[in-house]
Enzyme design. Structure first.
Site, PDB file in Angstrom:
ATOM      1  N   GLN A 173      -5.384  -8.917  14.186  1.00  0.00           N
ATOM      2  CA  GLN A 173      -4.783  -8.336  15.545  1.00  0.00           C
ATOM      3  C   GLN A 173      -5.283  -6.940  15.732  1.00  0.00           C
ATOM      4  O   GLN A 173      -5.181  -6.464  16.935  1.00  0.00           O
ATOM      5  CB  GLN A 173      -3.173  -8.412  15.755  1.00  0.00           C
ATOM      6  N   CYS A 200       3.630 -13.224  21.134  1.00  0.00           N
ATOM      7  CA  CYS A 200       2.468 -12.582  20.386  1.00  0.00           C
ATOM      8  C   CYS A 200       2.177 -11.389  21.063  1.00  0.00           C
ATOM      9  O   CYS A 200       1.764 -11.282  22.176  1.00  0.00           O
ATOM     10  CB  CYS A 200       1.551 -13.441  20.228  1.00  0.00           C
ATOM     11  N   LEU A 201       1.885 -10.375  19.978  1.00  0.00           N
ATOM     12  CA  LEU A 201       1.529  -8.854  20.598  1.00  0.00           C
ATOM     13  C   LEU A 201       0.041  -9.148  21.415  1.00  0.00           C
ATOM     14  O   LEU A 201      -0.253  -8.357  22.088  1.00  0.00           O
ATOM     15  CB  LEU A 201       1.556  -7.939  19.481  1.00  0.00           C
ATOM     16  N   HIS A 242       3.519 -17.744  11.556  1.00  0.00           N
ATOM     17  CA  HIS A 242       2.835 -17.142  12.775  1.00  0.00           C
ATOM     18  C   HIS A 242       1.659 -16.268  12.508  1.00  0.00           C
ATOM     19  O   HIS A 242       0.401 -16.450  12.838  1.00  0.00           O
ATOM     20  CB  HIS A 242       3.777 -16.604  13.803  1.00  0.00           C
ATOM     21  N   GLU A 243       2.160 -15.409  11.545  1.00  0.00           N
ATOM     22  CA  GLU A 243       1.043 -14.367  11.116  1.00  0.00           C
ATOM     23  C   GLU A 243       0.147 -14.975  10.178  1.00  0.00           C
ATOM     24  O   GLU A 243      -1.180 -14.453  10.382  1.00  0.00           O
ATOM     25  CB  GLU A 243       1.899 -13.066  10.349  1.00  0.00           C
ATOM     26  N   HIS A 292      -2.896 -16.055  12.268  1.00  0.00           N
ATOM     27  CA  HIS A 292      -3.603 -15.273  12.788  1.00  0.00           C
ATOM     28  C   HIS A 292      -4.974 -14.725  11.818  1.00  0.00           C
ATOM     29  O   HIS A 292      -5.940 -14.734  12.169  1.00  0.00           O
ATOM     30  CB  HIS A 292      -2.840 -13.685  12.864  1.00  0.00           C
ATOM     31  N   GLY A 310       6.154  -8.773  13.644  1.00  0.00           N
ATOM     32  CA  GLY A 310       5.208  -9.180  12.939  1.00  0.00           C
ATOM     33  C   GLY A 310       3.944  -8.618  13.416  1.00  0.00           C
ATOM     34  O   GLY A 310       3.606  -8.736  14.500  1.00  0.00           O
TER      35      GLY A 310
END
Ligand SMILES: [Zn+2]
Length: 150
Positions: free
Chosen positions: A53, A90-91, A132-133, A136, A48
């Site tokens: 991000q 998480c990236l 999660h997204e 962000h 995702g």
């Protein structure tokens, strides 16, 4: 193929709140941006990615779980039920993993890539990933759940 650069914690831009995508937006530009988001997500082996991000502060999310590509624009959680916990990464926070309790089942409303209104029911890993997204988009990171879970 365009790989966008991903903001890494503690970059303050990760804390910005994303704006709603308006219906006056250029569909072609959104298309290109979303394609780049997918390229970037696959390149870094993510499931995702949020526009936040890659330092674009608009409510756009890409997800791919089990070859099921999803684009969520202006997502809103309408219903939620139960709890589930997954170990999340998480990236934007490399090499960090955390068990996070989230809603097990959610119903969301969102716009698809053509800015058409859609609804989606998600559970388990997909539900967690969407939450999660969405976090962000509001400047919330998994580390912020550390206190909440205790
Ligand atoms: Zn993340």
């Amino acid at each position: 193929m365009s790989i966008l650069s991903i903001l890494i914690y503690p970059d303050e831009n990760l804390r910005k709140k994303a704006e709603l995508v308006s219906d006056k937006e250029n569909l072609n530009e959104i298309n290109i941006f979303v394609k780049n988001m997918f390229d970037t997500m696959y390149y870094y082996n993510g499931i995702g990615l949020s526009a936040t991000q890659v330092n674009i502060h608009k409510q756009i999310i890409t997800i791919d779980i089990d070859n099921n590509k999803i684009v969520l624009i202006n997502p809103i959680i309408k219903n939620k039920k139960g709890y589930v916990s997954f170990c999340e990464g998480c990236l934007s926070i490399p090499n960090f993993f955390l068990n996070i309790i989230r809603y097990k089942n959610i119903e969301i409303e969102y716009l698809d890539i053509d800015l058409k209104k859609k609804k989606l029911k998600a559970s388990n890993i997909l539900s967690s990933c969407i939450q999660h997204e969405i976090d962000h988009l509001y400047g919330i990171l998994i580390i912020d759940h550390l206190k909440k879970n205790k």
